[in-house]
Structure formats: C-alpha cells, structure tokens
Design a protein around this motif. Structure first.
Motif, short mmCIF file in Angstrom:
data_model
loop_
_atom_site.label_atom_id
_atom_site.label_comp_id
_atom_site.label_asym_id
_atom_site.label_seq_id
_atom_site.Cartn_x
_atom_site.Cartn_y
_atom_site.Cartn_z
N ILE A 1 0.87 -1.17 0.00
CA ILE A 1 0.00 0.00 0.00
C ILE A 1 0.91 1.22 0.00
N ILE A 2 0.70 2.08 -0.96
CA ILE A 2 1.53 3.29 -1.08
C ILE A 2 0.62 4.50 -1.14
N ASP A 3 0.81 5.41 -0.21
CA ASP A 3 0.09 6.67 -0.22
C ASP A 3 1.01 7.73 -0.81
N LEU A 4 0.65 8.19 -2.00
CA LEU A 4 1.48 9.17 -2.70
C LEU A 4 0.97 10.58 -2.40
N ASP A 5 1.89 11.45 -2.03
CA ASP A 5 1.52 12.86 -1.89
C ASP A 5 1.89 13.58 -3.18
N ALA A 6 1.52 14.84 -3.29
CA ALA A 6 1.75 15.60 -4.53
C ALA A 6 3.24 15.67 -4.87
N ALA A 7 4.09 15.80 -3.87
CA ALA A 7 5.53 15.91 -4.11
C ALA A 7 6.09 14.62 -4.71
N LEU A 8 5.67 13.46 -4.20
CA LEU A 8 6.17 12.19 -4.74
C LEU A 8 5.62 11.94 -6.13
N ILE A 9 4.39 12.29 -6.38
CA ILE A 9 3.82 12.14 -7.73
C ILE A 9 4.63 12.99 -8.72
N GLY B 1 -15.88 -6.56 -1.57
CA GLY B 1 -15.70 -7.48 -2.68
C GLY B 1 -14.25 -7.79 -3.00
N LYS B 2 -13.33 -7.19 -2.28
CA LYS B 2 -11.90 -7.41 -2.51
C LYS B 2 -11.35 -8.24 -1.35
N LEU C 1 -5.99 3.23 -6.90
CA LEU C 1 -5.61 2.11 -7.75
C LEU C 1 -5.51 0.88 -6.85
N ASP C 2 -6.54 0.06 -6.85
CA ASP C 2 -6.63 -1.11 -5.96
C ASP C 2 -6.64 -2.36 -6.82
#
Length: 131
Positions: A29-37, A76-77, A128-129
């Motif tokens: 699980i990766i939480d991307l912030d604006a800087a990493l994007i 459902g996942k 994106l799962d």
C-alpha cells in the motif's frame, strides 16, 4: 497510514524471486503525496532524456500487507492484514512509462518487487486497488 496530504493511494500485488520462501507479503500500500507524484513524473522525463533503462532511488513509502483468509472480503476485494516481516533496501524504480518498488526481505537474499504502475495512472482520481 492514511495522511491528510495523500493525493493517490496504490494497493498493488507483490512477488518475489523464491519458490520456497513462504513468509512473504502479498500487497504493498503506497500513499502518494503531490511531491512524490511530481518526483516520479520528473524522473520519467529524465529517463527519456538520458535514454536510460530506469532510475532507482531509496524510498520507504510502502506499507506491506498479507491476505487475511479468515476475514470477510473488503467491498468485494480480498481482506488484508499487517505483514509481520521486515523489508530492507526499499527502492522506487522509474522507467519512461511506469514505476514500481523493489527490495529484499530483511536478513535474506529474497528480492521482492511490486507490480508496475503506469505513470499516466497518477493523473486518475481514483484509488488504484489491484486486489
């Protein structure tokens, strides 16, 4: 792991290079912030400009999970639970069109990788799962 500055969450499968290693994680699980994007997008541009295969840099943004076979599905996942193992050498790898993370299970020579994610998916608003 959810932070207020999260812009995009990725839940992506993992795999490793061992047929016999059983103490492995199933998802990152990766939480991307604006800087990493923005960094990922800029690195992709540099890869194209330099005609390189990829650029890799240490990045410990991943949170690892295993499948929880005893729990009910989550919308459902497949349900997930905390991965009890530890990782080292976590690396973000960016090519001209996609990116992924890789590293090693702590105190082993077993290398893990996430599935690749297309850079263009960073502009999509949804999580994106890939469970």
């Amino acid at each position: 792991m959810t932070e207020t500055n999260t812009v995009k969450r990725l839940i992506i499968p993992m795999h490793d290079n061992s047929e016999f290693f059983s103490d492995n994680a199933d998802y990152a699980i990766i939480d991307l912030d604006a800087a990493l994007i923005e960094r990922i997008k800029k690195l992709a541009v540099v890869v194209r400009q330099m005609k390189a295969n990829k650029i890799s840099e240490f990045n410990h943004t991943c949170d690892f999970r295993t499948v929880d076979w005893d729990a009910e599905p989550d919308n459902g996942k497949v349900a997930m639970k905390e991965f009890e193992g530890r990782m080292e050498c976590s690396t973000l790898n960016v090519t001209d069109s996609d990116f992924f993370w890789s590293g090693y299970y702590k105190h082993t020579d077993v290398r893990w990788e996430t599935d690749t994610v297309l850079i263009k998916s960073l502009d999509e608003p949804d999580i994106l799962d890939e469970r």
